[in-house]
Design an enzyme around this catalytic site. Structure first.
Site, mmCIF file in Angstrom:
data_model
loop_
_atom_site.group_PDB
_atom_site.id
_atom_site.type_symbol
_atom_site.label_atom_id
_atom_site.label_comp_id
_atom_site.label_asym_id
_atom_site.label_seq_id
_atom_site.Cartn_x
_atom_site.Cartn_y
_atom_site.Cartn_z
ATOM 1 N N TYR A 1 34.059 -0.207 6.777
ATOM 2 C CA TYR A 1 33.356 -0.027 5.500
ATOM 3 C C TYR A 1 34.255 0.720 4.518
ATOM 4 O O TYR A 1 35.158 1.463 4.922
ATOM 5 C CB TYR A 1 32.038 0.731 5.720
ATOM 6 N N TYR B 1 27.973 9.520 3.480
ATOM 7 C CA TYR B 1 28.651 8.810 4.566
ATOM 8 C C TYR B 1 29.297 9.795 5.543
ATOM 9 O O TYR B 1 29.621 9.435 6.668
ATOM 10 C CB TYR B 1 29.689 7.843 3.998
#
Length: 375
Positions: free
Chosen positions: A250, A260
């Protein structure tokens, strides 16, 4: 749609073929290899790993094995497998009937029907943090499964390649995990990344990055055996053939993405490992290509672990060039592109046709509707 096209072709364009004497002549014999892949890390039907497995079977692979993490997922995965194999069996039976009808009436049919291969998807449990279980998968379970699959000779006019050992064409790493305490800490906790514990850091990197090394190490004998395939009869030369390892990653590996947290460094580590493995495993005798697919935000089980994922997805959508979300199927299609080198059935030619991603390795390919290139 393909079946309807085939039926139309058979009905509207009949032509006697000299090669269909008594069913099939020696001139129509093909050298046949049943392409196989392993997809590690499927949790449910929304998983990018599941989308990758289906795309592999739609694009040249015949036998795909998926793994799930634990007993809680067993029933879900088994039901998915049963339904999908039922679809493949029905498709195979229908194509077989069409082929039989065409042959009996001496009609020309599409090449895809000349050498039918029954697609199959299977599953086994594999905890990617359990090295004993991984060893069992690659040293016992997978060799036995691949050997039984390669012995399936559904067409009498096919000549299977002779392999001394079972072989694997592709492996897909679709694994990501971080403890909830690292991804969704208490709301009162500030500086969540800064306050990541050593235990959470190690667990995240072990599951999400180091697992690629572990899996690749144990898969190496199965993947490398592809480079040893050689069929001298009829001057066939398959030295261009390569197997592959593809990981899912990602954009948070290279950009600071809100919430994240520790997964960003784990994905950065994963991508560095992809480049390093591509360098080590590319040259003979291994001939293994290693790449990664960086997917845009998709609603998966792993995505639920990111606080504010819905807002993150909307933010990305507004900044994509296509002005829409990416789909799991689109990600799976990029995975299958990288996984395949185009090798399939080879007729009496001294060439390999249809090579796809045979020259791509050490790359991170973005499938995010252009978001990664947004200024």
């Amino acid at each position: 749609k393909n079946l309807l096209k085939t039926i139309y072709f058979c009905d509207s364009m009949p032509r006697a073929l000299s090669t269909f004497s008594n069913g099939a002549s020696s001139a129509s014999k093909q050298y046949f290899h049943r392409k196989s892949a392993l997809v590690v890390g499927v949790a449910n039907h929304r998983s990018l790993g599941w989308a990758s497995a289906l795309s592999l079977l739609e694009n040249g692979f015949d036998d795909v094995v998926i793994t799930y993490q634990n007993e809680r997922q067993r029933n879900t995965i088994n039901n998915m497998i049963l339904k999908q194999n039922d679809i493949y069996n029905q498709e195979y039976d229908l194509k077989s009937k069409i082929k039989k009808c065409a042959l009996s009436n001496r009609l020309e049919i599409y090449p895809e029907l000349l050498h039918l291969k029954k697609k199959r998807i299977s599953c086994f449990q594999c905890d990617i943090t359990d090295e004993v279980g991984i060893r069992l998968l690659f040293e016992e379970i997978m060799p036995h499964h691949l050997q039984s699959s390669s012995n399936e000779n559904e067409e009498k006019d096919e000549i299977p390649f002779s392999l001394e050992n079972p072989s694997l064409d592709a492996m897909v790493h679709s694994v990501a995990f971080a403890p909830a305490s690292a991804m969704k800490p208490d709301i009162s906790t500030k500086l969540s990344l800064l306050n990541t514990s050593l235990g959470d850091y190690n667990n995240t990197h072990e599951a999400s990055a180091y697992s690629l090394l572990t899996l690749s190490r144990f898969a190496l004998p199965l993947l490398s055996s592809q480079a040893c395939v050689s069929q001298k009869e009829n001057n066939l030369n398959l030295n261009l053939r390569s197997s592959s390892i593809t990981a899912l990653t990602y954009l948070g590996s290279t950009r600071a993405v809100p919430n994240y947290n520790i997964m960003g460094s784990a994905k950065a580590s994963l991508e560095a490992l992809v480049r390093g493995l591509a360098q080590e495993l590319g040259p003979p005798p291994h001939n293994i290509r290693v790449n990664a697919v960086s997917a845009g935000p998709v609603n998966t089980l792993a995505a639920r672990g990111i606080r504010g994922f819905t807002a993150l997805k909307e933010y990305a959508r507004d900044r994509t060039f296509l002005k829409r979300d990416i789909t799991a199927k689109e990600v799976g299609d990029v995975v299958s592109f990288l996984a395949g080198d185009g090798f399939g059935n080879i007729s009496n030619r001294d060439e390999i046709s249809g090579v796809r991603a045979g020259g791509v390795t050490g790359q991170v390919i973005y499938c995010d509707a252009g978001y990664s290139s947004f200024g």
